[in-house]
Design an enzyme around this catalytic site. Structure first.
Site, PDB file in Angstrom:
ATOM      1  N   ARG A  16       0.821  -1.203   0.000  1.00  0.00           N
ATOM      2  CA  ARG A  16       0.000   0.000   0.000  1.00  0.00           C
ATOM      3  C   ARG A  16       0.856   1.254   0.000  1.00  0.00           C
ATOM      4  O   ARG A  16       1.872   1.318   0.688  1.00  0.00           O
ATOM      5  CB  ARG A  16      -0.912  -0.018   1.236  1.00  0.00           C
ATOM      6  CG  ARG A  16      -2.044   0.963   1.151  1.00  0.00           C
ATOM      7  CD  ARG A  16      -2.984   0.554   0.040  1.00  0.00           C
ATOM      8  NE  ARG A  16      -4.039   1.528  -0.130  1.00  0.00           N
ATOM      9  CZ  ARG A  16      -5.193   1.257  -0.723  1.00  0.00           C
ATOM     10  NH1 ARG A  16      -5.422   0.059  -1.185  1.00  0.00           N
ATOM     11  NH2 ARG A  16      -6.093   2.194  -0.848  1.00  0.00           N
ATOM     12  N   SER A  40       1.791  -7.464  -4.110  1.00  0.00           N
ATOM     13  CA  SER A  40       0.589  -6.640  -4.125  1.00  0.00           C
ATOM     14  C   SER A  40       0.076  -6.500  -5.543  1.00  0.00           C
ATOM     15  O   SER A  40       0.777  -6.829  -6.490  1.00  0.00           O
ATOM     16  CB  SER A  40       0.881  -5.271  -3.519  1.00  0.00           C
ATOM     17  OG  SER A  40      -0.311  -4.735  -3.007  1.00  0.00           O
ATOM     18  N   ASP A  66      -2.383 -10.915  -8.275  1.00  0.00           N
ATOM     19  CA  ASP A  66      -3.809 -10.797  -7.983  1.00  0.00           C
ATOM     20  C   ASP A  66      -4.172 -12.085  -7.255  1.00  0.00           C
ATOM     21  O   ASP A  66      -4.224 -13.155  -7.877  1.00  0.00           O
ATOM     22  CB  ASP A  66      -4.611 -10.647  -9.279  1.00  0.00           C
ATOM     23  CG  ASP A  66      -6.107 -10.658  -9.020  1.00  0.00           C
ATOM     24  OD1 ASP A  66      -6.521 -10.795  -7.842  1.00  0.00           O
ATOM     25  OD2 ASP A  66      -6.874 -10.540  -9.994  1.00  0.00           O
ATOM     26  N   VAL A  67      -4.395 -11.995  -5.950  1.00  0.00           N
ATOM     27  CA  VAL A  67      -4.580 -13.228  -5.166  1.00  0.00           C
ATOM     28  C   VAL A  67      -5.844 -13.991  -5.555  1.00  0.00           C
ATOM     29  O   VAL A  67      -5.983 -15.169  -5.227  1.00  0.00           O
ATOM     30  CB  VAL A  67      -4.580 -12.966  -3.629  1.00  0.00           C
ATOM     31  CG1 VAL A  67      -3.246 -12.447  -3.152  1.00  0.00           C
ATOM     32  CG2 VAL A  67      -5.727 -12.047  -3.229  1.00  0.00           C
ATOM     33  N   ASN A  93      -2.611 -11.410   3.671  1.00  0.00           N
ATOM     34  CA  ASN A  93      -3.069 -10.120   4.197  1.00  0.00           C
ATOM     35  C   ASN A  93      -3.946  -9.355   3.205  1.00  0.00           C
ATOM     36  O   ASN A  93      -4.724  -8.493   3.610  1.00  0.00           O
ATOM     37  CB  ASN A  93      -1.828  -9.287   4.569  1.00  0.00           C
ATOM     38  CG  ASN A  93      -2.166  -7.842   4.847  1.00  0.00           C
ATOM     39  OD1 ASN A  93      -2.680  -7.513   5.911  1.00  0.00           O
ATOM     40  ND2 ASN A  93      -1.900  -6.962   3.869  1.00  0.00           N
ATOM     41  N   SER A 145     -10.472 -10.677  10.682  1.00  0.00           N
ATOM     42  CA  SER A 145     -10.960  -9.411  11.244  1.00  0.00           C
ATOM     43  C   SER A 145     -11.929  -9.726  12.372  1.00  0.00           C
ATOM     44  O   SER A 145     -12.604 -10.764  12.335  1.00  0.00           O
ATOM     45  CB  SER A 145     -11.693  -8.619  10.161  1.00  0.00           C
ATOM     46  OG  SER A 145     -12.437  -7.567  10.744  1.00  0.00           O
ATOM     47  N   TYR A 158     -17.917  -8.932   3.611  1.00  0.00           N
ATOM     48  CA  TYR A 158     -16.607  -8.884   4.291  1.00  0.00           C
ATOM     49  C   TYR A 158     -16.592  -9.787   5.527  1.00  0.00           C
ATOM     50  O   TYR A 158     -15.667 -10.580   5.736  1.00  0.00           O
ATOM     51  CB  TYR A 158     -16.325  -7.431   4.673  1.00  0.00           C
ATOM     52  CG  TYR A 158     -14.988  -7.160   5.315  1.00  0.00           C
ATOM     53  CD1 TYR A 158     -13.832  -7.032   4.543  1.00  0.00           C
ATOM     54  CD2 TYR A 158     -14.870  -6.994   6.699  1.00  0.00           C
ATOM     55  CE1 TYR A 158     -12.604  -6.754   5.131  1.00  0.00           C
ATOM     56  CE2 TYR A 158     -13.651  -6.713   7.295  1.00  0.00           C
ATOM     57  CZ  TYR A 158     -12.518  -6.596   6.503  1.00  0.00           C
ATOM     58  OH  TYR A 158     -11.302  -6.319   7.091  1.00  0.00           O
ATOM     59  N   ALA A 161     -16.514 -13.449   4.550  1.00  0.00           N
ATOM     60  CA  ALA A 161     -15.177 -13.866   4.090  1.00  0.00           C
ATOM     61  C   ALA A 161     -14.233 -14.010   5.279  1.00  0.00           C
ATOM     62  O   ALA A 161     -13.479 -14.987   5.378  1.00  0.00           O
ATOM     63  CB  ALA A 161     -14.620 -12.847   3.104  1.00  0.00           C
ATOM     64  N   ILE A 191      -7.814  -0.761  12.940  1.00  0.00           N
ATOM     65  CA  ILE A 191      -6.410  -0.385  12.757  1.00  0.00           C
ATOM     66  C   ILE A 191      -6.340   0.830  11.832  1.00  0.00           C
ATOM     67  O   ILE A 191      -7.062   0.913  10.839  1.00  0.00           O
ATOM     68  CB  ILE A 191      -5.598  -1.561  12.158  1.00  0.00           C
ATOM     69  CG1 ILE A 191      -5.814  -2.854  12.965  1.00  0.00           C
ATOM     70  CG2 ILE A 191      -4.112  -1.217  12.078  1.00  0.00           C
ATOM     71  CD1 ILE A 191      -5.434  -2.781  14.432  1.00  0.00           C
TER      72      ILE A 191
HETATM   73  P1  NDP Z   1      -5.176  -1.630   2.793  1.00  0.00           P
HETATM   74  O1  NDP Z   1      -6.401  -1.315   1.995  1.00  0.00           O
HETATM   75  O2  NDP Z   1      -4.316  -0.533   3.315  1.00  0.00           O
HETATM   76  O3  NDP Z   1      -4.249  -2.644   1.982  1.00  0.00           O
HETATM   77  C1  NDP Z   1      -4.797  -3.737   1.310  1.00  0.00           C
HETATM   78  C2  NDP Z   1      -3.758  -4.317   0.393  1.00  0.00           C
HETATM   79  O4  NDP Z   1      -4.315  -5.422  -0.313  1.00  0.00           O
HETATM   80  C3  NDP Z   1      -3.250  -3.356  -0.676  1.00  0.00           C
HETATM   81  O5  NDP Z   1      -1.856  -3.485  -0.777  1.00  0.00           O
HETATM   82  C4  NDP Z   1      -3.896  -3.857  -1.962  1.00  0.00           C
HETATM   83  O6  NDP Z   1      -3.122  -3.650  -3.114  1.00  0.00           O
HETATM   84  C5  NDP Z   1      -3.949  -5.327  -1.664  1.00  0.00           C
HETATM   85  N1  NDP Z   1      -4.903  -6.045  -2.504  1.00  0.00           N
HETATM   86  C6  NDP Z   1      -6.213  -5.822  -2.671  1.00  0.00           C
HETATM   87  N2  NDP Z   1      -6.740  -6.712  -3.519  1.00  0.00           N
HETATM   88  C7  NDP Z   1      -5.728  -7.526  -3.902  1.00  0.00           C
HETATM   89  C8  NDP Z   1      -5.627  -8.625  -4.786  1.00  0.00           C
HETATM   90  N3  NDP Z   1      -6.683  -9.108  -5.460  1.00  0.00           N
HETATM   91  N4  NDP Z   1      -4.413  -9.215  -4.938  1.00  0.00           N
HETATM   92  C9  NDP Z   1      -3.333  -8.755  -4.278  1.00  0.00           C
HETATM   93  N5  NDP Z   1      -3.368  -7.706  -3.437  1.00  0.00           N
HETATM   94  C10 NDP Z   1      -4.550  -7.097  -3.265  1.00  0.00           C
HETATM   95  O7  NDP Z   1      -5.684  -2.547   3.968  1.00  0.00           O
HETATM   96  P2  NDP Z   1      -5.205  -2.741   5.480  1.00  0.00           P
HETATM   97  O8  NDP Z   1      -3.745  -2.655   5.593  1.00  0.00           O
HETATM   98  O9  NDP Z   1      -6.066  -1.906   6.321  1.00  0.00           O
HETATM   99  O10 NDP Z   1      -5.709  -4.241   5.672  1.00  0.00           O
HETATM  100  C11 NDP Z   1      -4.902  -5.364   5.472  1.00  0.00           C
HETATM  101  C12 NDP Z   1      -5.692  -6.592   5.880  1.00  0.00           C
HETATM  102  O11 NDP Z   1      -6.106  -6.452   7.231  1.00  0.00           O
HETATM  103  C13 NDP Z   1      -6.946  -6.826   5.057  1.00  0.00           C
HETATM  104  O12 NDP Z   1      -7.126  -8.201   4.840  1.00  0.00           O
HETATM  105  C14 NDP Z   1      -8.035  -6.279   5.957  1.00  0.00           C
HETATM  106  O13 NDP Z   1      -9.281  -6.879   5.690  1.00  0.00           O
HETATM  107  C15 NDP Z   1      -7.506  -6.651   7.320  1.00  0.00           C
HETATM  108  N6  NDP Z   1      -8.050  -5.867   8.408  1.00  0.00           N
HETATM  109  C16 NDP Z   1      -7.872  -4.504   8.453  1.00  0.00           C
HETATM  110  C17 NDP Z   1      -8.416  -3.774   9.506  1.00  0.00           C
HETATM  111  C18 NDP Z   1      -8.262  -2.296   9.621  1.00  0.00           C
HETATM  112  O14 NDP Z   1      -8.863  -1.730  10.548  1.00  0.00           O
HETATM  113  N7  NDP Z   1      -7.491  -1.645   8.785  1.00  0.00           N
HETATM  114  C19 NDP Z   1      -9.198  -4.442  10.549  1.00  0.00           C
HETATM  115  C20 NDP Z   1      -9.315  -5.856  10.399  1.00  0.00           C
HETATM  116  C21 NDP Z   1      -8.747  -6.524   9.365  1.00  0.00           C
HETATM  117  P3  NDP Z   1      -3.212  -2.283  -3.980  1.00  0.00           P
HETATM  118  O15 NDP Z   1      -2.481  -1.277  -3.187  1.00  0.00           O
HETATM  119  O16 NDP Z   1      -2.528  -2.594  -5.234  1.00  0.00           O
HETATM  120  O17 NDP Z   1      -4.670  -2.004  -4.131  1.00  0.00           O
END
Ligand code: NDP
Length: 250
Positions: A16, A40, A66-67, A93, A145, A158, A161, A191
């Site tokens: 990110r 990512s 792309d996961v 993640n 989560s 969400y 999942a 977070i």
């Molecule tokens: P961000 O939105 O900051 O980061 C998500 C990341 O996932 C980005 O790097 C994005 O890439 C990547 N991503 C999205 N789709 C895909 C895909 N298909 N393939 C590969 N990469 C992908 O999220 P957070 O850091 O906040 O969250 C990280 C994890 O923690 C997530 O699973 C979220 O559900 C979980 N979480 C977060 C909470 C919070 O409060 N923030 C609370 C609970 C859980 P790109 O930059 O290219 O879009």
């Protein structure tokens, strides 16, 4: 000793531009001695994180993935094996939100979230299973989560999942335990990342009121839980969920 020296770790969703949980996990696993594959969707975002890690003298590789796509996941794991020769740690993640009330949620909003947050983790686990079983060691962390535990209005996709990740974690933990592979989940509360910056002031204060520790968490506080679960300090822990939420769900 943590046992993390020279281990090879793949962290998905780690690139990110802002400071996300994946970036914190990558940097903290690197500080603990791991060689990290920062994976990512957007390669430039992954490269930016790799630049931070290599500037500190550690080894890392950026990877676009792309996961939700099996071929893309398989090439991420092949590239990891080509570059580093093994894969010891996988942190699932990558995650997205597409919030809407059930009545208004489209099928594509449901599918996108399930494909990335649940099927994506399944595909990545499947792809690392063979090398981990062969080397008879490995560690997988699924970032779930608290919404998967308590549910959330507007997040039926969400929360489903994220709840699914608990069953996936336990099932695969049972399948792989005899091969020395541990599988655990981390369930973050609120977070401070790009995912939560859009919350309105009203929503923020409503959530804060419900958090006993009275504050949101940092990406590093999730990274610390991940590093612990990947380390030898957690050698007897598998199939579990570590909730890191300031007491929200106690
Ligand atoms: P961000 O939105 O900051 O980061 C998500 C990341 O996932 C980005 O790097 C994005 O890439 C990547 N991503 C999205 N789709 C895909 C895909 N298909 N393939 C590969 N990469 C992908 O999220 P957070 O850091 O906040 O969250 C990280 C994890 O923690 C997530 O699973 C979220 O559900 C979980 N979480 C977060 C909470 C919070 O409060 N923030 C609370 C609970 C859980 P790109 O930059 O290219 O879009």
């Amino acid at each position: 000793m943590t046992g993390l020296q020279n281990k090879v770790a793949i962290v998905t969703g780690a690139g990110r531009g802002g400071r996300g949980i994946g970036q914190a996990c990558s940097e903290m696993l690197s500080s603990a001695g791991c060689r990290v594959v920062v994976a990512s969707r957007t390669l430039a975002n992954a490269e930016a994180v790799v630049a931070v890690i290599t500037a500190n003298g550690a080894e890392a590789m950026a990877c676009s993935v792309d996961v939700s796509n099996a071929e893309s996941v398989e090439s991420m794991v092949s590239a990891t094996l080509d570059r580093f020769g093994s894969v010891d740690i996988l942190v699932n993640n990558a995650g997205i939100t597409r919030d809407n009330l059930l009545m208004r949620m489209s099928e594509s909003q449901w599918d996108e979230v399930l494909d990335t947050n649940l099927k994506g983790a399944w595909l990545c686990m499947k792809a690392v299973t063979r090398p981990m079983m062969k080397q008879r060691s490995g560690c997988i962390i699924n970032i779930s989560s608290v919404m998967g535990i308590i549910g959330n209005a507007g997040q039926s996709n969400y929360a489903s999942a994220k709840a699914g990740l608990f069953g996936l974690t336990k099932s695969v933990a049972r399948e792989l335990a005899s091969r020395g592979v541990r599988v655990n989940a981390v369930a973050p509360g609120w977070i401070d990342t790009a995912m939560t910056t859009d919350f309105s002031d009203e929503m923020r204060s409503r959530i804060l009121e419900r958090i006993p520790l009275g504050r949101v968490g940092s990406p590093e506080e999730i990274g610390a839980a991940v590093v612990f679960l990947c380390s030898d300090h957690a050698a007897y822990i598998t199939g579990q969920t570590l909730v890191v939420d300031g007491g929200l769900t106690m």
